[in-house]
Design an enzyme around this catalytic site. Structure first.
Site, short mmCIF file in Angstrom:
data_model
loop_
_atom_site.label_atom_id
_atom_site.label_comp_id
_atom_site.label_asym_id
_atom_site.label_seq_id
_atom_site.Cartn_x
_atom_site.Cartn_y
_atom_site.Cartn_z
N ASP A 68 -80.91 -7.53 5.52
CA ASP A 68 -80.37 -8.57 6.40
C ASP A 68 -81.37 -9.73 6.42
O ASP A 68 -82.51 -9.57 6.85
CB ASP A 68 -80.18 -8.00 7.81
CG ASP A 68 -79.32 -8.90 8.69
OD1 ASP A 68 -78.87 -9.95 8.21
OD2 ASP A 68 -79.11 -8.53 9.86
N ASP A 100 -75.52 -13.20 3.92
CA ASP A 100 -76.90 -12.88 4.30
C ASP A 100 -77.18 -11.40 4.51
O ASP A 100 -78.27 -11.04 4.96
CB ASP A 100 -77.30 -13.67 5.55
CG ASP A 100 -76.42 -13.34 6.74
OD1 ASP A 100 -75.33 -12.77 6.55
OD2 ASP A 100 -76.83 -13.66 7.87
N GLU A 101 -76.23 -10.53 4.20
CA GLU A 101 -76.54 -9.11 4.35
C GLU A 101 -75.71 -8.27 3.38
O GLU A 101 -74.62 -8.66 2.96
CB GLU A 101 -76.30 -8.64 5.80
CG GLU A 101 -74.90 -8.77 6.30
CD GLU A 101 -74.73 -8.18 7.70
OE1 GLU A 101 -75.29 -7.11 7.99
OE2 GLU A 101 -74.00 -8.80 8.49
#
Length: 359
Positions: A13, A107-108
């Protein structure tokens, strides 16, 4: 008898991703409270730097509320093309270690490194290497959670944020889960947490005391999921290139809309946007959902599921318009409209030609 293989799952993350990219690219923003999003009265915060979070600024917060919490907040317009490019760089680093990559957003992502391309026995070491490479390549920090299933890996990645990592071993899973409040569980939102609290269920330990039948009685199919995660069990595999669950588009208007003509005009660009994406990724769906947020922030949804896929633009338009017009007359103005298509399936050739299908 063969022992079952214990999977090694990493959840990566990125730390305050959008805001961190902006601070990286503009030194004047570093160590300052930054919000990515619209600064107008009707704007919304898409992401907040850690400096802004110290004041209580959070993503999805109205910009006006964020400014009250942090008068010195600096708003920056989002640059999604840049974020996507950086995300691709990060994804390339993941691919050096495993093909089993399940992106959740820009983003993860989850990574299954049980059998990895570098034959490294330690998932902890792999996570350390990946985070170091991300920092070297992008000048951005990432946090990581390492565990034997996706649920625990996700929880673990939040445990040492920002710029840290945490491991939950098989021997630790049950004890880790029982100390959490139900609101900390991934997959349990504020509304569900409040319902659980009303039933006297406040922690993971409380949740584990309930039978599966009791949880299904109150929460339907989700009850089975709550039953298993309370026992630190999650058998979901890391699924690369998974099919989207839905495609949607929404907009917040500069002023509250009250007339049918204005709202229909506001709905049309959303229908166009959803259909363009359907054509680009070659999918069709069977459930059309209209989302409406009123001036007082009350939010409602209206859905319709068809017997056959919505495979023509005119059919999508018709359903969207019918869902909206059914709400009239309105007693208050509308600040936001959204339209989404779910129950998706692959399609060889979505067509823009009209074909009337039965509901």
């Amino acid at each position: 008898m063969e022992q079952p293989v214990i999977r090694k799952i990493i959840h990566i993350d990125m730390d305050a991703f959008y805001a961190s990219v902006e601070q990286r690219d503009n030194p004047a923003l570093r160590q300052k409270p930054v919000a990515v999003g619209g600064s107008r009265q009707r704007g919304v915060v898409a992401a907040a730097s850690y400096e802004a979070r110290q004041f209580g600024v959070r993503s999805a917060m109205a910009s006006s509320v964020a400014l009250r919490k942090c008068p010195d907040l600096i708003f920056v317009k989002p640059r999604f093309d840049v974020y996507k490019a950086v995300s691709s760089e990060i994804r390339a680093i993941f691919a050096e270690y495993t093909p089993l990559i399940e992106p959740l957003s820009l983003d993860e992502a989850y990574l299954d490194v049980t059998d990895n391309l570098k034959n490294m026995p330690s998932a902890t070491q792999i996570a350390e290497e990946i985070r170091a490479k991300i920092l070297e390549k992008t000048q951005l920090t990432a946090s990581a959670g390492i565990s034997y299933n996706k649920f625990l890996a996700k929880l673990a990645s939040d445990y040492r944020k920002p710029n840290g990592q945490y491991v939950i071993k098989p021997s630790q899973g049950l004890a880790f889960v029982e100390t959490l409040t139900v609101g900390q569980f991934h997959g349990i939102g504020r509304v569900t947490a409040a319902r659980l609290n009303q039933l006297g269920i406040f922690t993971g330990w409380d949740l584990r005391q309930q039978s599966e039948a009791f949880l299904k009685q109150h929460f339907g199919k989700a009850g089975s999921y709550y039953y298993t995660i309370a026992r630190a069990i999650d058998n979901r595999p890391v699924t690369p290139d998974r099919l989207r669950k839905s495609i949607g588009s929404e907009t917040t208007f500069d002023r509250d809309l009250t007339t049918e003509a204005d709202l229909l005009a506001g709905l049309q660009p959303l229908l166009d946007s959803v259909w363009r994406l359907c054509e680009r990724i070659q999918v069709v769906g069977r459930t059309v959902t209209l989302k409406v947020k009123f001036a007082d922030f009350e939010q409602i949804t209206r859905s319709r599921t068809t017997l056959r896929p919505v495979s023509q633009k005119t059919f999508l338009d018709r359903i969207g318009v019918e869902l909206l017009t059914a709400l009239f007359p309105l007693s208050k103005g509308v600040r936001l409209l959204g339209i989404s298509l779910s129950n998706l399936d692959a399609s060889d050739q979505p067509s823009s030609q009209q074909l009337v299908l039965p509901f």
